[in-house]
Motif scaffolding. Structure first.
Motif, PDB file in Angstrom:
ATOM      1  N   ARG A  97       4.661   4.537   8.234  1.00 33.52           N
ATOM      2  CA  ARG A  97       5.572   6.044   8.578  1.00 33.52           C
ATOM      3  C   ARG A  97       6.357   6.107   7.853  1.00 33.52           C
ATOM      4  O   ARG A  97       7.705   7.143   7.917  1.00 33.52           O
ATOM      5  N   VAL A  98       7.152   5.020   8.895  1.00 35.94           N
ATOM      6  CA  VAL A  98       8.631   4.510   8.754  1.00 35.94           C
ATOM      7  C   VAL A  98       9.141   4.266   7.430  1.00 35.94           C
ATOM      8  O   VAL A  98       9.974   5.005   6.957  1.00 35.94           O
ATOM      9  N   LEU A  99       8.282   3.552   6.597  1.00 35.36           N
ATOM     10  CA  LEU A  99       8.704   3.359   5.040  1.00 35.36           C
ATOM     11  C   LEU A  99       8.075   4.795   4.037  1.00 35.36           C
ATOM     12  O   LEU A  99       9.332   5.035   3.113  1.00 35.36           O
ATOM     13  N   GLU A 100       7.117   5.743   4.366  1.00 34.31           N
ATOM     14  CA  GLU A 100       7.032   6.882   3.904  1.00 34.31           C
ATOM     15  C   GLU A 100       8.168   8.430   4.342  1.00 34.31           C
ATOM     16  O   GLU A 100       8.992   8.588   3.312  1.00 34.31           O
ATOM     17  N   ASN A 101       8.869   7.911   5.149  1.00 36.93           N
ATOM     18  CA  ASN A 101      10.011   8.808   5.439  1.00 36.93           C
ATOM     19  C   ASN A 101      10.842   8.406   5.137  1.00 36.93           C
ATOM     20  O   ASN A 101      12.072   8.932   4.618  1.00 36.93           O
ATOM     21  N   LEU A 102      11.555   6.748   4.956  1.00 36.54           N
ATOM     22  CA  LEU A 102      12.783   6.482   4.270  1.00 36.54           C
ATOM     23  C   LEU A 102      12.479   6.449   3.101  1.00 36.54           C
ATOM     24  O   LEU A 102      13.746   7.131   1.897  1.00 36.54           O
ATOM     25  N   ALA A 105       1.234  -1.383  -0.042  1.00 35.99           N
ATOM     26  CA  ALA A 105       0.160   0.166  -0.282  1.00 35.99           C
ATOM     27  C   ALA A 105       0.894   1.698  -0.138  1.00 35.99           C
ATOM     28  O   ALA A 105       0.616   2.131  -0.771  1.00 35.99           O
ATOM     29  N   VAL A 106       2.165   1.245   1.565  1.00 32.99           N
ATOM     30  CA  VAL A 106       2.889   2.349   0.620  1.00 32.99           C
ATOM     31  C   VAL A 106       4.007   2.395  -0.687  1.00 32.99           C
ATOM     32  O   VAL A 106       3.958   3.879  -0.765  1.00 32.99           O
ATOM     33  N   GLN A 107       4.030   1.345  -1.879  1.00 33.39           N
ATOM     34  CA  GLN A 107       4.415   1.266  -2.348  1.00 33.39           C
ATOM     35  C   GLN A 107       3.283   2.227  -3.474  1.00 33.39           C
ATOM     36  O   GLN A 107       4.192   2.769  -4.432  1.00 33.39           O
ATOM     37  N   GLU A 108       2.424   2.067  -3.133  1.00 38.07           N
ATOM     38  CA  GLU A 108       1.695   2.138  -4.768  1.00 38.07           C
ATOM     39  C   GLU A 108       1.004   3.567  -4.771  1.00 38.07           C
ATOM     40  O   GLU A 108       0.929   4.275  -5.284  1.00 38.07           O
ATOM     41  N   GLU A 109       1.454   4.132  -3.897  1.00 43.76           N
ATOM     42  CA  GLU A 109       1.211   5.607  -2.965  1.00 43.76           C
ATOM     43  C   GLU A 109       2.235   6.088  -3.590  1.00 43.76           C
ATOM     44  O   GLU A 109       1.662   7.114  -3.789  1.00 43.76           O
ATOM     45  N   ALA A 110       3.166   5.931  -3.006  1.00 43.88           N
ATOM     46  CA  ALA A 110       4.051   6.268  -3.389  1.00 43.88           C
ATOM     47  C   ALA A 110       4.799   6.906  -5.092  1.00 43.88           C
ATOM     48  O   ALA A 110       5.529   7.841  -5.447  1.00 43.88           O
ATOM     49  N   THR A 111       4.590   5.438  -5.368  1.00 44.66           N
ATOM     50  CA  THR A 111       4.415   6.008  -7.089  1.00 44.66           C
ATOM     51  C   THR A 111       3.783   6.600  -7.840  1.00 44.66           C
ATOM     52  O   THR A 111       4.272   7.375  -8.701  1.00 44.66           O
ATOM     53  N   GLU A 112       2.435   6.982  -7.253  1.00 43.10           N
ATOM     54  CA  GLU A 112       1.289   7.939  -7.144  1.00 43.10           C
ATOM     55  C   GLU A 112       2.009   9.087  -6.939  1.00 43.10           C
ATOM     56  O   GLU A 112       1.912  10.426  -8.027  1.00 43.10           O
ATOM     57  N   ILE A 113       2.957   9.393  -6.543  1.00 44.46           N
ATOM     58  CA  ILE A 113       3.667  10.683  -5.757  1.00 44.46           C
ATOM     59  C   ILE A 113       5.195  11.057  -6.489  1.00 44.46           C
ATOM     60  O   ILE A 113       4.811  12.404  -6.878  1.00 44.46           O
ATOM     61  N   TYR A 114       5.872   9.489  -6.923  1.00 41.87           N
ATOM     62  CA  TYR A 114       7.238  10.345  -6.908  1.00 41.87           C
ATOM     63  C   TYR A 114       7.502   9.833  -8.313  1.00 41.87           C
ATOM     64  O   TYR A 114       7.173   8.508  -8.736  1.00 41.87           O
ATOM     65  N   SER A 115       8.521  10.597  -9.159  1.00 37.22           N
ATOM     66  CA  SER A 115       8.885  10.002 -10.467  1.00 37.22           C
ATOM     67  C   SER A 115       9.456   8.345 -10.109  1.00 37.22           C
ATOM     68  O   SER A 115       9.792   8.210 -11.459  1.00 37.22           O
ATOM     69  N   ASN A 116      10.250   8.495  -9.239  1.00 37.72           N
ATOM     70  CA  ASN A 116      11.325   7.743  -9.162  1.00 37.72           C
ATOM     71  C   ASN A 116      11.011   6.147  -9.580  1.00 37.72           C
ATOM     72  O   ASN A 116       9.592   6.012  -8.870  1.00 37.72           O
ATOM     73  N   LYS A 117      11.161   5.334  -9.666  1.00 38.28           N
ATOM     74  CA  LYS A 117      10.848   4.107 -10.025  1.00 38.28           C
ATOM     75  C   LYS A 117      10.818   3.506  -8.006  1.00 38.28           C
ATOM     76  O   LYS A 117      12.289   3.420  -7.937  1.00 38.28           O
ATOM     77  N   ILE A 118       9.903   2.669  -7.653  1.00 38.91           N
ATOM     78  CA  ILE A 118       9.588   2.588  -6.460  1.00 38.91           C
ATOM     79  C   ILE A 118       9.316   1.115  -6.657  1.00 38.91           C
ATOM     80  O   ILE A 118       8.277   0.327  -6.883  1.00 38.91           O
ATOM     81  N   LYS A 119       9.841  -0.169  -6.455  1.00 32.33           N
ATOM     82  CA  LYS A 119       9.390  -1.710  -6.042  1.00 32.33           C
ATOM     83  C   LYS A 119       9.977  -2.029  -5.155  1.00 32.33           C
ATOM     84  O   LYS A 119      11.172  -2.092  -3.868  1.00 32.33           O
ATOM     85  N   ILE A 120       8.998  -3.378  -5.203  1.00 33.38           N
ATOM     86  CA  ILE A 120       9.736  -4.519  -3.922  1.00 33.38           C
ATOM     87  C   ILE A 120       9.751  -5.780  -4.134  1.00 33.38           C
ATOM     88  O   ILE A 120       9.787  -6.561  -5.407  1.00 33.38           O
ATOM     89  N   VAL A 121      10.457  -5.632  -3.179  1.00 33.12           N
ATOM     90  CA  VAL A 121      11.798  -7.648  -3.254  1.00 33.12           C
ATOM     91  C   VAL A 121      11.025  -8.216  -2.161  1.00 33.12           C
ATOM     92  O   VAL A 121      11.232  -7.970  -0.931  1.00 33.12           O
TER      93      VAL A 121
END
Length: 379
Positions: free
Chosen positions: A261-266, A228-244
């Motif tokens: 919040r930990v993940l969002e801050n990082l 959920a954090v990764q999907e929301e961050a993908t909408e906000i940032y231009s960088n590619k954000i992937k999960i392993v």
């Protein structure tokens, strides 16, 4: 007599410290939550300085005219910061510590016939000076804690509100029912998250000595939260954000809002300080004891010197103040959240491999319910 009393204090410093610690443990309830070494942190230096000051003067008038006890100030300030990070300590209990020390000194010196009015004045002046600076530092540190906790929450609450505003704004442009419903759910979830953060903001305003963030633990799927954090961050940032992540689910007891919040801050820091438009990777690993969340980015590394202090809660470093302050606000929360989950944080950063933050979360030490985390100074 003052020089003889000074020598006696130096020679019997450990006996005085043991007597003081025993009395403090018996009379001050907050000391039960404080480790012995931390409890004693001021005493060796303070007693040494009292003895040194006492040995310098034989005339009361000369002492009161010239002595400012400057050598005890720095350690007293440090003592106040330690007490601010010790659970349940109050100004009254700090005062009680000094009252007990004064009593121990008097009760020890009188049988040795090493106590008179001049010695009493010197001891009182030294202890009052130390106590004044310790209390001042204690209050300043508590205020700094509140400001940092409120600051991190106020900063983090902007993201879900912005996401909700964006979702509500684009809903009017969507015609397909499924797309409209997905956007509506996104807005609803972002506003729910905002309410959770605002509740935490109110909790932070009332933080007391030794306390950190308030958490609400429940049994949930941490992989789902990461996605959920990764999907929301993908909408906000231009960088590619992937999960392993090899696991489809990882059900454990944790605070979903805090971990989010930990993940969002990082992720925010990875975008801000990492390579422009380079991929950011979230790794989800686990073993029998921990879930390990890792956020990796490329770009300029964090210097070895800054790596040693970047997680410090009461960081007073002046090196690159703007950049460290920006890092520190988010990492203040990251460290506290990890510790509140029975874990810890680590950092690896160099030119060759980039920067990786490791967040260890215990899989078995947490129970459902709301708790207030503890703040540990200098750990």
């Amino acid at each position: 007599m003052t020089k003889s009393a000074a020598n006696y204090i130096r020679d019997n410093k450990h006996i005085l410290i043991d007597s003081w610690e025993k009395a403090v443990n018996g009379e001050i309830s907050a000391s039960e939550n404080t480790q012995s070494l931390v409890l004693r942190n001021l005493l060796p230096t303070l007693l040494h300085d009292v003895a040194s000051i006492m040995g310098r003067f034989t005339d009361r008038e000369d002492f009161l005219k010239n002595e400012k006890c400057e050598e005890i100030v720095e350690k007293s300030l440090d003592h106040g910061r330690h007490r601010a990070a010790s659970s349940q300590y109050t100004v009254k209990q700090i005062i009680d510590e000094y009252i007990i020390l004064n009593r121990i000194l008097v009760e020890t010196l009188i049988p040795q016939k090493l106590f008179n009015t001049d010695i009493s004045i010197i001891i009182t002046f030294c202890l009052e000076t130390s106590m004044s600076h310790s209390i001042s530092s204690f209050n300043d540190s508590l205020q700094e804690m509140r400001e940092k906790l409120v600051g991190t929450l106020a900063h983090d609450v902007r993201n879900p509100i912005s996401a909700a505003y964006f979702a509500l704004d684009v809903m009017k442009l969507q015609r397909e029912e499924e797309q409209f419903e997905n956007t509506r759910k996104m807005a609803q979830e972002s506003l729910r998250k905002s309410l959770d953060l605002l509740e935490g903001l109110l909790d932070a305003i009332s933080v007391e000595a030794g306390e950190g963030i308030a958490l609400n633990f429940r049994k949930s799927d941490i992989v789902e939260k990461v996605k959920a954090v990764q999907e929301e961050a993908t909408e906000i940032y231009s960088n590619k954000i992937k999960i392993v992540c090899e696991a489809e689910k990882l059900i454990t007891v944790f605070d979903p809002t805090a971990v989010g919040r930990v993940l969002e801050n990082l992720l925010t820091n990875a975008v801000k300080y990492g390579g422009l438009d380079q991929a950011i990777t979230i790794y989800v690993d686990y073993n029998e004891e921990n879930v390990i969340l890792k956020v990796h980015n490329h770009g300029n590394p964090i210097s070895p010197k800054n790596q040693k202090i970047i997680f410090d809660f009461l960081n007073h470093s002046e090196e690159q103040p703007g950049k460290l302050k920006s890092w520190g606000m988010g990492l203040t929360f990251v460290k506290m959240a990890a510790k509140a989950h029975g874990g810890h944080v680590e950092l690896s950063s160099d030119h060759e491999n980039g920067t990786t933050f490791f967040v260890f979360l215990s899989r078995h030490s947490n129970k459902p319910g709301k708790v207030r985390s503890k703040l540990n100074y200098g750990e």
